[in-house]
Design a protein around this motif. Structure first.
Motif, mmCIF file in Angstrom:
data_model
loop_
_atom_site.group_PDB
_atom_site.id
_atom_site.type_symbol
_atom_site.label_atom_id
_atom_site.label_comp_id
_atom_site.label_asym_id
_atom_site.label_seq_id
_atom_site.Cartn_x
_atom_site.Cartn_y
_atom_site.Cartn_z
ATOM 1 N N LEU A 273 -6.683 12.139 -1.996
ATOM 2 C CA LEU A 273 -7.219 11.473 -0.839
ATOM 3 C C LEU A 273 -6.270 10.272 -0.243
ATOM 4 C CD1 LEU A 273 -11.095 11.004 -1.652
ATOM 5 C CD2 LEU A 273 -10.001 12.435 -0.080
ATOM 6 N N VAL A 274 -5.480 9.802 -0.905
ATOM 7 C CA VAL A 274 -4.474 8.768 -0.573
ATOM 8 C C VAL A 274 -3.141 9.049 -1.314
ATOM 9 C CG1 VAL A 274 -3.772 6.524 -1.442
ATOM 10 C CG2 VAL A 274 -6.017 6.797 -0.680
ATOM 11 N N PRO A 275 -2.156 8.963 -0.530
ATOM 12 C CA PRO A 275 -0.686 9.382 -0.962
ATOM 13 C C PRO A 275 -0.306 9.036 -2.325
ATOM 14 C CG PRO A 275 -0.721 8.845 1.390
ATOM 15 C CD PRO A 275 -2.023 8.494 0.734
ATOM 16 N N THR A 276 0.265 9.884 -2.939
ATOM 17 C CA THR A 276 0.669 9.617 -4.329
ATOM 18 C C THR A 276 1.641 8.617 -4.398
ATOM 19 O OG1 THR A 276 2.143 11.451 -4.471
ATOM 20 C CG2 THR A 276 -0.056 11.840 -5.257
ATOM 21 N N GLY A 277 2.016 8.018 -5.570
ATOM 22 C CA GLY A 277 3.246 7.009 -5.747
ATOM 23 C C GLY A 277 2.618 5.829 -5.664
ATOM 24 N N PRO A 278 3.512 4.541 -6.468
ATOM 25 C CA PRO A 278 2.876 3.552 -6.669
ATOM 26 C C PRO A 278 2.706 2.638 -5.267
ATOM 27 C CG PRO A 278 4.979 3.667 -7.386
ATOM 28 C CD PRO A 278 4.683 5.015 -7.013
ATOM 29 N N LEU A 279 1.450 1.924 -5.394
ATOM 30 C CA LEU A 279 1.231 0.966 -4.112
ATOM 31 C C LEU A 279 1.555 -0.634 -4.506
ATOM 32 C CD1 LEU A 279 -2.038 2.590 -2.855
ATOM 33 C CD2 LEU A 279 0.035 2.753 -1.766
ATOM 34 N N SER A 280 2.325 -1.230 -3.855
ATOM 35 C CA SER A 280 2.694 -2.507 -4.025
ATOM 36 C C SER A 280 1.628 -3.472 -4.041
ATOM 37 C CB SER A 280 3.749 -3.127 -3.143
ATOM 38 O OG SER A 280 3.228 -3.018 -1.709
ATOM 39 N N ASP A 281 1.436 -4.538 -4.386
ATOM 40 C CA ASP A 281 0.406 -5.683 -4.669
ATOM 41 C C ASP A 281 0.219 -5.957 -2.921
ATOM 42 O OD1 ASP A 281 0.505 -5.560 -7.234
ATOM 43 O OD2 ASP A 281 1.208 -7.778 -7.440
ATOM 44 N N GLU A 282 1.233 -6.064 -2.259
ATOM 45 C CA GLU A 282 0.918 -6.427 -0.819
ATOM 46 C C GLU A 282 0.164 -5.477 -0.093
ATOM 47 O OE1 GLU A 282 3.712 -6.642 3.333
ATOM 48 O OE2 GLU A 282 4.595 -7.311 1.353
ATOM 49 N N GLU A 283 0.413 -4.004 -0.381
ATOM 50 C CA GLU A 283 -0.425 -2.990 0.000
ATOM 51 C C GLU A 283 -1.748 -2.969 -0.245
ATOM 52 O OE1 GLU A 283 2.510 0.884 0.915
ATOM 53 O OE2 GLU A 283 2.625 -0.187 -1.225
ATOM 54 N N LEU A 284 -1.980 -3.342 -1.593
ATOM 55 C CA LEU A 284 -3.401 -3.215 -2.345
ATOM 56 C C LEU A 284 -3.967 -4.408 -1.553
ATOM 57 C CD1 LEU A 284 -2.511 -2.481 -5.863
ATOM 58 C CD2 LEU A 284 -3.579 -0.800 -4.307
ATOM 59 N N LEU A 285 -3.475 -5.737 -1.379
ATOM 60 C CA LEU A 285 -4.284 -6.806 -0.606
ATOM 61 C C LEU A 285 -4.655 -6.372 0.669
ATOM 62 C CD1 LEU A 285 -2.346 -9.494 -2.541
ATOM 63 C CD2 LEU A 285 -4.531 -8.944 -2.791
ATOM 64 N N THR A 286 -3.481 -5.587 1.392
ATOM 65 C CA THR A 286 -3.667 -5.429 2.802
ATOM 66 C C THR A 286 -4.763 -4.524 2.990
ATOM 67 O OG1 THR A 286 -1.280 -5.559 3.143
ATOM 68 C CG2 THR A 286 -2.482 -4.300 4.962
ATOM 69 N N ALA A 287 -5.286 -3.659 2.073
ATOM 70 C CA ALA A 287 -6.477 -2.857 1.986
ATOM 71 C C ALA A 287 -7.637 -3.790 2.334
ATOM 72 C CB ALA A 287 -6.563 -2.036 0.800
ATOM 73 N N CYS A 288 -7.532 -5.000 1.480
ATOM 74 C CA CYS A 288 -8.805 -6.035 1.512
ATOM 75 C C CYS A 288 -8.883 -6.417 3.155
ATOM 76 C CB CYS A 288 -8.511 -7.110 0.688
ATOM 77 S SG CYS A 288 -8.577 -6.680 -1.048
ATOM 78 N N GLN A 289 -7.825 -6.497 3.904
ATOM 79 C CA GLN A 289 -7.703 -6.873 5.204
ATOM 80 C C GLN A 289 -8.380 -6.105 5.978
ATOM 81 O OE1 GLN A 289 -6.911 -9.887 4.039
ATOM 82 N NE2 GLN A 289 -6.006 -10.570 5.981
ATOM 83 N N TRP A 290 -8.462 -4.894 5.736
ATOM 84 C CA TRP A 290 -9.178 -3.590 6.556
ATOM 85 C C TRP A 290 -10.650 -3.670 6.165
ATOM 86 C CZ3 TRP A 290 -7.241 0.850 9.675
ATOM 87 C CH2 TRP A 290 -5.960 0.517 9.931
ATOM 88 N N MET A 291 -11.289 -4.246 5.421
ATOM 89 C CA MET A 291 -12.526 -4.262 4.965
ATOM 90 C C MET A 291 -13.188 -5.238 5.973
ATOM 91 S SD MET A 291 -12.303 -4.731 0.752
ATOM 92 C CE MET A 291 -13.966 -4.400 0.671
ATOM 93 N N GLY A 292 -14.597 -5.379 5.887
ATOM 94 C CA GLY A 292 -15.096 -6.416 6.614
ATOM 95 C C GLY A 292 -14.770 -8.067 6.102
ATOM 96 N N TYR A 293 -14.864 -8.747 6.967
ATOM 97 C CA TYR A 293 -14.223 -10.253 6.692
ATOM 98 C C TYR A 293 -14.934 -10.746 5.199
ATOM 99 C CZ TYR A 293 -13.359 -15.124 7.332
ATOM 100 O OH TYR A 293 -12.806 -16.318 6.977
ATOM 101 N N ARG A 294 -16.132 -10.915 5.385
ATOM 102 C CA ARG A 294 -16.904 -11.296 4.048
ATOM 103 C C ARG A 294 -16.540 -10.518 2.798
ATOM 104 N NH1 ARG A 294 -19.922 -15.726 5.340
ATOM 105 N NH2 ARG A 294 -20.513 -15.868 7.411
ATOM 106 N N GLN A 295 -16.583 -8.996 2.925
ATOM 107 C CA GLN A 295 -16.072 -8.267 2.034
ATOM 108 C C GLN A 295 -15.004 -8.516 1.307
ATOM 109 O OE1 GLN A 295 -16.757 -4.656 4.001
ATOM 110 N NE2 GLN A 295 -18.888 -4.460 3.052
#
Length: 371
Positions: A273-295
């Protein structure tokens, strides 16, 4: 005065600048026009436009520009801003929004903050009042320069109701507009703002000596010092209300190791469901930014405290990771939602896309928490 003395004096008066404007994949209104804006700490940076210039005491000469984009736009932006420590960094909303959003996913060094000048903060202070009504870049550029801004709204791929997406807009255009605004403020020594809202009133302020010193980096902005204190390890409680303090504590502390987010990402990768390959810490934390603000804040708090995520948070985090890695699909849905108000055919197209979205969400749920 000799010719050599005049040359040396001109060189001493010369200021190197970089004007900065950011675009965001997720910005202020993720759920339509009837909702309250999300604070900048919940925005997800997409790319940045930089315009380089030299000020010789009489005019601002543009010397170059740069577009920053890719998988790691936040850390790349910080790296570029650190390259030339003598350059003054100027933006409209630079402290209030841009660097706040960047600091949620990568470290923003104090050396960058100390060289930052936010023309929006100055406009807000000159206008007075609790809110900077009429001080956005569109209003200030029109009232001060007589120029219409080409980008009509804050780009937001998750915004409904027909919001304008980033599309082909180049953030270097707004960075150049900020450069013209800064040059006008320094030479004409005035700043004007618009109505901004039915209750707002246009106005003009004359810049004092201390304002010019702030704009040219000879004196720090009060907001810059405030921002630095807020990002310190122990920000004074009186500076912030509880919600803002919670956000800035998250930024001020060392960014959490996103091991829990990585686990969810790897489950989605294993399911294709998500492209293969390592995701950096910046990309993983950016995913949080796509969530609801409180989430977003809940996930960060739980990581920092070593607590597991709830099932609901894991599911929403999985959705955010999928959305972040498939932005074109998200944008297509919201463009179709806007078109569906105009024709029956577009409405049918929207229903098909929503069915596909529900199917994907079910697959995400199964991958994140298999039965």
């Amino acid at each position: 005065m000799s010719k050599g003395s005049r040359v040396r004096r001109r060189r001493a008066d010369t200021i190197s600048l970089v004007f900065c404007d950011l675009d965001f994949d997720r910005a202020s209104r993720p759920f339509g026009r009837g909702t309250n804006p999300i604070p900048p700490s919940g925005w997800a940076m997409a790319r940045a436009g930089l315009v380089y210039a030299e000020w010789d005491g009489r005019r601002c000469q543009i010397t170059g520009n740069e577009l920053i984009e890719g998988r790691h736009p936040a850390s790349l932006l910080v790296a570029v801003l650190r390259e030339h420590p003598q350059r003054l960094i100027v933006g409209h909303g630079l402290l209030r929004s841009d660097l706040t959003a960047v600091a949620m996913v990568t470290d923003v060094p104090d050396a960058v903050i100390r060289r930052s000048v936010d023309t929006l903060e100055l406009a807000h202070r000159l206008r007075g009042g609790r809110r900077s009504t009429g001080c956005n870049l569109s209003d200030v550029a029109w009232e001060t320069l007589g120029l219409r801004r080409r980008k009509p709204t804050v780009p937001d791929r998750l915004a409904g109701g027909g919001a304008v997406t980033r599309g082909d807009h180049d953030p270097r255009e707004d960075a150049a507009l900020v450069a013209r605004l800064w040059g006008e403020m320094v030479t004409a020594r005035t700043l004007s703002w618009g109505t901004g809202a039915p209750s707002g009133r246009p106005g003009t302020a004359t810049l004092a000596v201390e304002h010019l010193a702030e704009l040219t980096g000879r004196q720090p902005q009060p907001e810059t010092e405030h921002y630095r204190r807020c990002l310190s390890a122990d920000p004074p409680g009186r500076l912030l209300d509880e919600s803002k303090s919670r956000v800035l504590r998250t930024i001020a502390a060392d960014l959490p190791n996103p091991i829990i987010i990585r686990d969810v990402a790897e489950r989605l990768q294993a399911a294709g469901l998500v492209p293969t390959g390592p995701l950096s810490d910046e990309e993983l934390l950016t995913a949080c930014q796509w969530m609801g603000y409180r989430q977003n804040l809940d996930v960060r708090d739980r990581i920092a405290r070593g607590r597991p995520l709830t099932k609901a948070l894991r599911y929403r985090l999985g959705q955010a990771l999928w959305e972040m890695t498939h932005p074109s699909f998200v944008s297509t849905i919201h463009q179709a939602r806007h078109r569906s108000q105009m024709s029956a055919l577009a409405f049918i197209e929207l229903q098909q896309l929503l069915q596909e979205q529900n199917r994907i969400r079910a697959m995400v749920a199964d991958a994140v928490d298999p039965a």
